[in-house]
Design an enzyme around this catalytic site. Structure first.
Site, short mmCIF file in Angstrom:
data_model
loop_
_atom_site.label_atom_id
_atom_site.label_comp_id
_atom_site.label_asym_id
_atom_site.label_seq_id
_atom_site.Cartn_x
_atom_site.Cartn_y
_atom_site.Cartn_z
N ARG A 108 -11.97 -4.46 -7.34
CA ARG A 108 -11.80 -5.16 -6.07
C ARG A 108 -13.15 -5.50 -5.46
O ARG A 108 -14.05 -4.65 -5.41
CB ARG A 108 -11.04 -4.29 -5.07
CG ARG A 108 -9.58 -4.50 -5.03
CD ARG A 108 -8.90 -3.85 -3.84
NE ARG A 108 -9.61 -2.78 -3.15
CZ ARG A 108 -9.17 -2.20 -2.04
NH1 ARG A 108 -8.04 -2.58 -1.50
NH2 ARG A 108 -9.85 -1.23 -1.47
N TYR A 158 -11.31 -0.02 10.51
CA TYR A 158 -12.53 0.35 9.79
C TYR A 158 -12.86 -0.56 8.62
O TYR A 158 -13.85 -0.34 7.92
CB TYR A 158 -12.48 1.81 9.31
CG TYR A 158 -11.24 2.21 8.54
CD1 TYR A 158 -11.06 1.83 7.21
CD2 TYR A 158 -10.26 3.00 9.13
CE1 TYR A 158 -9.94 2.23 6.51
CE2 TYR A 158 -9.14 3.40 8.44
CZ TYR A 158 -8.98 3.01 7.12
OH TYR A 158 -7.86 3.39 6.43
N ASP A 201 1.80 -5.13 8.43
CA ASP A 201 0.61 -4.30 8.28
C ASP A 201 -0.58 -5.24 8.11
O ASP A 201 -0.66 -5.99 7.12
CB ASP A 201 0.76 -3.38 7.06
CG ASP A 201 -0.41 -2.42 6.90
OD1 ASP A 201 -1.51 -2.72 7.41
OD2 ASP A 201 -0.25 -1.38 6.23
N PHE A 219 0.85 -1.18 0.00
CA PHE A 219 0.00 0.00 0.00
C PHE A 219 0.89 1.24 0.00
O PHE A 219 1.85 1.32 0.77
CB PHE A 219 -0.92 -0.01 1.22
CG PHE A 219 -2.01 1.02 1.14
CD1 PHE A 219 -3.06 0.87 0.25
CD2 PHE A 219 -1.96 2.16 1.92
CE1 PHE A 219 -4.06 1.82 0.15
CE2 PHE A 219 -2.95 3.13 1.83
CZ PHE A 219 -4.01 2.96 0.94
#
Length: 426
Positions: A385, A236, A211, A132
């Site tokens: 995605r 989240y 991560d 990312f």
């Protein structure tokens, strides 16, 4: 899994699914099939009420007394210990605080400082080219900061990018300080073997940061079992903590007393309300916190955490693999000859809980899907995605989503001009 035959057969399987009861724990619009829980989880019933309780009762009536009486002060660690049960953590190793980017900065700084003490020749941070982007940016920014402030001459700190396991193992060496990887890749859904990679990094003398943004709440994680050093992630996505909810940091207890972190705010002080002139770090994961915590958003996280803890993680993982298998099979059989290329690994051990397909008009196709109530998301380059979240998705949801995708591709509906307009958030 067996070859899919009919929607009716899938509906029969859904009726017998032990996870079916969890779907009613989330507030989802009836007209929506939500395949974006890997980006923002759904709203759990009770989260809005929890936020209202904080605002109207704890803040409105308790006022500042609620830091003590309502437990606000301990909330990052209380919730951290709850989350830790999903991560293979011990008590007081996990805190919910700050953002993933800030927590990664703190973990990287800790690892570099530890290595500088133990093995000062280690100046390389290894991460994945397809990581990312913020993970790469933070690593590059920290390396640049350390180099710009250093009075030393010689070998500078640098970030080295790898592409796969072979290039990773080749890159590990006497100069490696830290290996920082995402357990599940944000774009493709591919998953590293945490145990094997951590062991390989340790054999080379490197420390490891994981991560877990696309792993926590989606796949089984055992950080202590893997002997990891640090982990960060957000709440989240699969943990359904709410938009922008605070992230988390996990630090193996063996590192708690070794580092004075650079963002040494008062909440990481051993006794913050002594208002001491000089900084003394806390003796547990609190030393990786920084400033005053956002209580309302922290409190909402607990609702999603409690649901995740109630569900059996092994059952969630089994359902995830079944649903992702089903999604892949349906797309490849019912949407064949439309240029969709699977970029997610087929092997279960190498797959997280989202499925990605590449198409040269991926953005337009996703926009058309969203207009039809099938919500996934798009990532460059050309990747559609689809997040598979078993707590609120069924087999028939997957069937219906693929049928709508088939219709959009067959009719060419995605070619409408309105679907070419790029939103700020994709």
């Amino acid at each position: 899994m067996q070859t899919v035959h009919t929607r009716e057969e899938l509906a029969q399987l859904d009726a017998q699914d032990p996870l079916r009861r969890f779907k009613n724990r989330f507030a989802l619009p009836e007209s929506v099939i939500y395949l974006d829980g890997n980006s923002l989880g759904a709203l759990p019933h009770g989260a809005a009420e929890r936020a209202a309780q904080v605002v109207t009762a704890e803040w409105g009536q308790g006022l500042i007394r609620s830091w003590n009486e309502a437990g606000w002060f301990e909330l990052p660690l209380v919730l951290g210990d709850k989350l830790g049960q999903l991560l293979g953590a011990n008590p007081r190793e996990t805190a919910i605080t700050d953002t993933t980017s800030l927590n990664l900065f703190k973990a990287l700084a800790s690892a570099l400082r530890t290595q500088k003490s133990d093995a000062p020749q280690r100046r390389v941070i290894i991460t994945e080219r397809d990581n990312f982007p913020t993970d790469i940016y933070i690593a590059e920014g920290l390396a640049d900061l350390v180099n710009s402030l250093s009075q030393e001459t010689g070998v500078p700190y640098e970030v080295k990018l790898i592409d796969d396991e072979a290039s990773l193992r080749a890159a590990l060496g006497d100069d490696t300080a830290v290996l920082a990887l995402s357990h599940v890749n944000y774009r493709t859904g591919s998953m590293w073997d945490m145990n094997q990679i951590t062991a390989a990094a340790h054999d080379a003398g490197a420390l490891v940061i994981w991560d877990l943004a696309h792993a926590a709440g989606a796949v089984p994680v055992d950080l202590n079992g893997a002997d990891a050093d640090y982990a960060v992630g957000c709440t989240y996505k699969y943990l359904n903590g709410g938009p922008g909810s605070p992230a988390f940091i996990w630090v193996n207890a063996r590192h708690h007393d070794r580092f004075w972190q650079p963002l040494s705010g008062w909440w990481s002080h051993n006794a913050p309300f002594e208002m001491a002139e000089h900084y003394t770090p806390a003796n547990d994961v609190r030393r990786f916190m920084c400033g005053t915590q956002p209580v309302t958003s922290l409190a909402m996280i607990e609702v999603g955490l409690d649901i995740a803890l109630e569900a059996d993680m092994d059952a969630v993982r089994a359902a995830s693999l079944e649903l992702t298998d089903l999604f892949i099979e349906l797309v490849e059989t019912r949407c064949a000859d439309h240029g969709l290329e699977l970029v997610t690994p087929r092997e279960h051990a190498q797959r997280g809980s989202h499925v990605s397909f590449r198409h040269e008009h991926g953005y337009e196709i996703m926009a058309a899907l969203i207009a039809r109530g099938v919500i996934g998301d798009y990532r460059e380059p050309e990747v559609l995605r689809f997040g598979i979240t078993p707590l609120y998705l069924s087999r028939t949801d997957i069937w219906d989503a693929v049928e709508i995708l088939r219709e959009i591709l067959h009719t060419g509906d995605w070619q409408r001009e309105e679907f070419t307009v790029r939103n700020a958030v994709t």
